[in-house]
Motif scaffolding. Structure first.
Motif, PDB file in Angstrom:
ATOM      1  N   PRO A 160      50.294  48.609 107.531  1.00 34.14           N
ATOM      2  CA  PRO A 160      50.310  49.942 108.133  1.00 34.14           C
ATOM      3  C   PRO A 160      49.448  50.919 107.359  1.00 34.14           C
ATOM      4  O   PRO A 160      49.085  50.673 106.206  1.00 34.14           O
ATOM      5  N   GLY A 161      49.119  52.026 108.034  1.00 35.72           N
ATOM      6  CA  GLY A 161      48.404  53.090 107.355  1.00 35.72           C
ATOM      7  C   GLY A 161      46.953  53.176 107.751  1.00 35.72           C
ATOM      8  O   GLY A 161      46.372  52.226 108.282  1.00 35.72           O
TER       9      GLY A 161
ATOM     10  N   PRO B 102      40.981  49.487 110.716  1.00 33.21           N
ATOM     11  CA  PRO B 102      40.958  49.577 112.170  1.00 33.21           C
ATOM     12  C   PRO B 102      41.783  48.467 112.812  1.00 33.21           C
ATOM     13  O   PRO B 102      42.031  47.413 112.207  1.00 33.21           O
ATOM     14  N   THR B 103      42.187  48.704 114.048  1.00 35.84           N
ATOM     15  CA  THR B 103      43.026  47.750 114.770  1.00 35.84           C
ATOM     16  C   THR B 103      42.439  46.349 114.774  1.00 35.84           C
ATOM     17  O   THR B 103      43.120  45.370 114.479  1.00 35.84           O
ATOM     18  N   ARG B 104      41.170  46.237 115.080  1.00 39.55           N
ATOM     19  CA  ARG B 104      40.570  44.909 115.234  1.00 39.55           C
ATOM     20  C   ARG B 104      40.526  44.147 113.922  1.00 39.55           C
ATOM     21  O   ARG B 104      40.658  42.922 113.908  1.00 39.55           O
ATOM     22  N   ALA B 105      40.370  44.852 112.826  1.00 38.88           N
ATOM     23  CA  ALA B 105      40.392  44.188 111.532  1.00 38.88           C
ATOM     24  C   ALA B 105      41.819  43.816 111.141  1.00 38.88           C
ATOM     25  O   ALA B 105      42.066  42.731 110.601  1.00 38.88           O
ATOM     26  N   ALA B 106      42.770  44.690 111.421  1.00 39.85           N
ATOM     27  CA  ALA B 106      44.160  44.435 111.040  1.00 39.85           C
ATOM     28  C   ALA B 106      44.762  43.263 111.807  1.00 39.85           C
ATOM     29  O   ALA B 106      45.518  42.466 111.256  1.00 39.85           O
ATOM     30  N   TRP B 107      44.419  43.145 113.089  1.00 44.30           N
ATOM     31  CA  TRP B 107      45.029  42.133 113.966  1.00 44.30           C
ATOM     32  C   TRP B 107      44.059  40.994 114.284  1.00 44.30           C
ATOM     33  O   TRP B 107      44.228  40.301 115.293  1.00 44.30           O
ATOM     34  N   ASP B 108      43.116  40.769 113.462  1.00 42.42           N
ATOM     35  CA  ASP B 108      41.990  39.867 113.675  1.00 42.42           C
ATOM     36  C   ASP B 108      42.308  38.648 114.542  1.00 42.42           C
ATOM     37  O   ASP B 108      41.730  38.444 115.601  1.00 42.42           O
TER      38      ASP B 108
ATOM     39  N   ALA C 242      57.276  44.256 104.938  1.00 37.85           N
ATOM     40  CA  ALA C 242      57.752  44.881 103.704  1.00 37.85           C
ATOM     41  C   ALA C 242      57.131  46.248 103.485  1.00 37.85           C
ATOM     42  O   ALA C 242      57.736  47.128 102.849  1.00 37.85           O
ATOM     43  N   ASP C 243      55.921  46.474 104.012  1.00 33.57           N
ATOM     44  CA  ASP C 243      55.233  47.746 103.829  1.00 33.57           C
ATOM     45  C   ASP C 243      55.545  48.752 104.927  1.00 33.57           C
ATOM     46  O   ASP C 243      54.997  49.850 104.930  1.00 33.57           O
ATOM     47  N   GLY C 244      56.414  48.380 105.868  1.00 32.41           N
ATOM     48  CA  GLY C 244      56.762  49.287 106.951  1.00 32.41           C
ATOM     49  C   GLY C 244      56.321  48.762 108.306  1.00 32.41           C
ATOM     50  O   GLY C 244      56.248  47.554 108.532  1.00 32.41           O
ATOM     51  N   VAL C 245      55.993  49.686 109.205  1.00 31.14           N
ATOM     52  CA  VAL C 245      55.657  49.357 110.589  1.00 31.14           C
ATOM     53  C   VAL C 245      54.205  49.713 110.881  1.00 31.14           C
ATOM     54  O   VAL C 245      53.731  50.780 110.476  1.00 31.14           O
ATOM     55  N   ARG C 246      53.522  48.841 111.581  1.00 32.41           N
ATOM     56  CA  ARG C 246      52.214  49.169 112.134  1.00 32.41           C
ATOM     57  C   ARG C 246      52.330  49.051 113.651  1.00 32.41           C
ATOM     58  O   ARG C 246      52.843  48.057 114.177  1.00 32.41           O
ATOM     59  N   TYR C 247      51.827  50.067 114.354  1.00 30.15           N
ATOM     60  CA  TYR C 247      51.921  50.139 115.811  1.00 30.15           C
ATOM     61  C   TYR C 247      50.548  50.514 116.349  1.00 30.15           C
ATOM     62  O   TYR C 247      50.044  51.590 116.067  1.00 30.15           O
ATOM     63  N   ASP C 248      49.939  49.599 117.097  1.00 34.84           N
ATOM     64  CA  ASP C 248      48.636  49.846 117.708  1.00 34.84           C
ATOM     65  C   ASP C 248      48.779  49.771 119.224  1.00 34.84           C
ATOM     66  O   ASP C 248      49.596  49.014 119.750  1.00 34.84           O
TER      67      ASP C 248
ATOM     68  N   VAL D 141      48.947  54.045 116.293  1.00 37.44           N
ATOM     69  CA  VAL D 141      49.901  55.101 116.594  1.00 37.44           C
ATOM     70  C   VAL D 141      50.559  55.569 115.298  1.00 37.44           C
ATOM     71  O   VAL D 141      51.121  54.758 114.562  1.00 37.44           O
ATOM     72  N   PRO D 142      50.527  56.876 115.002  1.00 34.08           N
ATOM     73  CA  PRO D 142      51.214  57.372 113.795  1.00 34.08           C
ATOM     74  C   PRO D 142      52.727  57.213 113.953  1.00 34.08           C
ATOM     75  O   PRO D 142      53.306  57.637 114.946  1.00 34.08           O
ATOM     76  N   VAL D 143      53.357  56.596 112.979  1.00 34.52           N
ATOM     77  CA  VAL D 143      54.807  56.412 113.030  1.00 34.52           C
ATOM     78  C   VAL D 143      55.504  57.101 111.869  1.00 34.52           C
ATOM     79  O   VAL D 143      56.732  57.024 111.752  1.00 34.52           O
ATOM     80  N   ARG D 144      54.769  57.741 110.983  1.00 32.15           N
ATOM     81  CA  ARG D 144      55.369  58.445 109.847  1.00 32.15           C
ATOM     82  C   ARG D 144      55.294  59.943 110.054  1.00 32.15           C
ATOM     83  O   ARG D 144      54.390  60.419 110.726  1.00 32.15           O
TER      84      ARG D 144
END
Length: 261
Positions: free
Chosen positions: A184-185, A189-195, A239-245, A258-261
Motif C-alpha cells: 500500500p501507499g 503505480p497499479t500496474r507495477a504493484a499488481w504486475d 501486514a503493511d495494511g490495505v491496498r485498493y486499486d 484508492v486512498p484508504v487512510r
C-alpha cells in the motif's frame, strides 16, 4: 481470489462489478457518516455498496467485504431490503450478517477477507451457508464458489452460458499467473504493484461481446437495457495494511489507487 497464509500479502481479490449502465454510482470514498472508517463505491439508487474496505487500526484489523447476487428464492417485495448494506455491515468491527433477518434479502454471496484468510457466506433465500476458504486460488460467480467439477446450483440458461465460459477461460490463467504482493501507499503505480494479475484485471484482451469476457457488455433487449462491467477492483490485505486499486471505466483502462487512510 488468492489466499496464501505464508505471503507478506495473504489475501488478494480481483472483483468485477456487472451492473446496468444507467444505475448511477460514486467513486469509492467514506460515504457513510455512521460508518466513518469504511471506504467503498456508493450505489446512488439504494445507498449501499458492492465492496467495502476497512483499513484497520489499533482496535481492529483490515477487512474487505464484497457482494455478488445469487440465485434462489427472492424476498417478498413488501419486506425486501437492499443487499447493498450487507458489505457495510460485514466490513464493520464486530459486524456479522448472520444475525440479521435474512428473509428480507434476496439471495447473495458475501466474501469477507481479513489478513488471516477469506470466508464466504451464501444465502439462497432459505438457508445460510458459512465456509472458510482454503489456501489457494478461487473463483466466485453468481452461482457461488466455482470448483473443478462445476457441481453448482441451477441458474437461467443465458447466465450459465456466460458464467461457465468465463470460468473455463480465466481459471487456468489465474492459476498460472505469478502471484503479486502489492504494497500500500503512494509511489508504486497499479500496474507495477499488481504486475502478475494486470492482464487478467484488464480482461485478457477479450472483446466486450465475447461470451468469455470478464469485462463484458450485454444488451438484454426490451425494457431490461444494457448490462456491463462498470468497474474492476483489486484489493490486497497484508501486514503493511490495505491496498485498493480501481478501474472505474474498464473500457478506458485507467487505473487509480484508492486512498484508504
Amino acid at each position: 481470489m488468492s489466499v496464501d497464509p505464508g505471503s507478506r500479502v495473504p489475501v488478494l481479490l480481483l472483483f468485477a462489478r456487472d451492473e446496468f449502465v444507467d444505475r448511477a454510482w460514486r467513486l469509492p470514498a467514506r460515504h457513510w457518516p455512521n460508518r466513518p472508517s469504511l471506504v467503498g463505491g456508493r450505489d446512488e439508487r439504494a445507498g449501499g455498496t458492492w465492496l467495502a474496505v476497512r483499513p484497520g487500526d489499533g482496535s481492529a484489523g483490515p477487512r474487505v467485504a464484497c457482494l455478488l447476487n445469487a440465485f434462489g428464492t427472492f424476498a417478498s417485495p413488501e419486506r425486501r431490503l437492499t443487499r447493498g448494506e450487507l458489505p457495510l455491515i460485514a466490513a464493520s468491527p464486530g459486524g456479522y450478517v448472520g444475525d440479521l433477518d435474512l428473509t428480507r434479502y434476496d439471495p447473495f454471496h458475501l466474501l469477507i477477507g481479513e489478513a488471516d484468510g477469506m470466508s464466504m457466506l451464501t444465502w439462497d433465500g432459505r438457508t445460510l451457508a458459512d465456509r472458510k476458504l482454503e489456501p489457494g486460488t478461487h473463483l466466485v460467480s453468481n452461482r457461488g464458489l466455482e470448483v473443478e467439477d462445476d457441481r453448482l446450483p441451477t441458474a437461467p440458461e443465458r447466465a450459465v452460458t456466460l458464467i461457465e465460459a468465463r470460468i473455463r477461460h480465466f481459471r487456468p490463467l489465474l492459476q498460472a499467473a505469478p502471484r503479486p504482493e502489492p504494497a500500500p501507499g503512494p509511489g508504486v503505480p497499479t500496474r507495477a504493484a499488481w504486475d502478475g494479475w494486470m492482464r487478467l484485471a484488464d480482461g485478457d484482451g477479450l472483446d466486450v461481446d465475447d461470451v468469455r469476457a470478464l469485462i463484458g457488455r450485454h444488451d438484454w433487449g426490451g425494457d431490461a437495457g444494457v448490462w456491463m462491467t462498470t468497474s474492476v477492483s483489486l484489493v490486497a490485505l497484508g501486514a503493511d495494511g490495505v491496498r485498493y486499486d480501481l478501474n472505474p471505466a474498464p473500457l478506458a483502462g485507467e487505473w487509480l489507487e484508492v486512498p484508504v487512510r
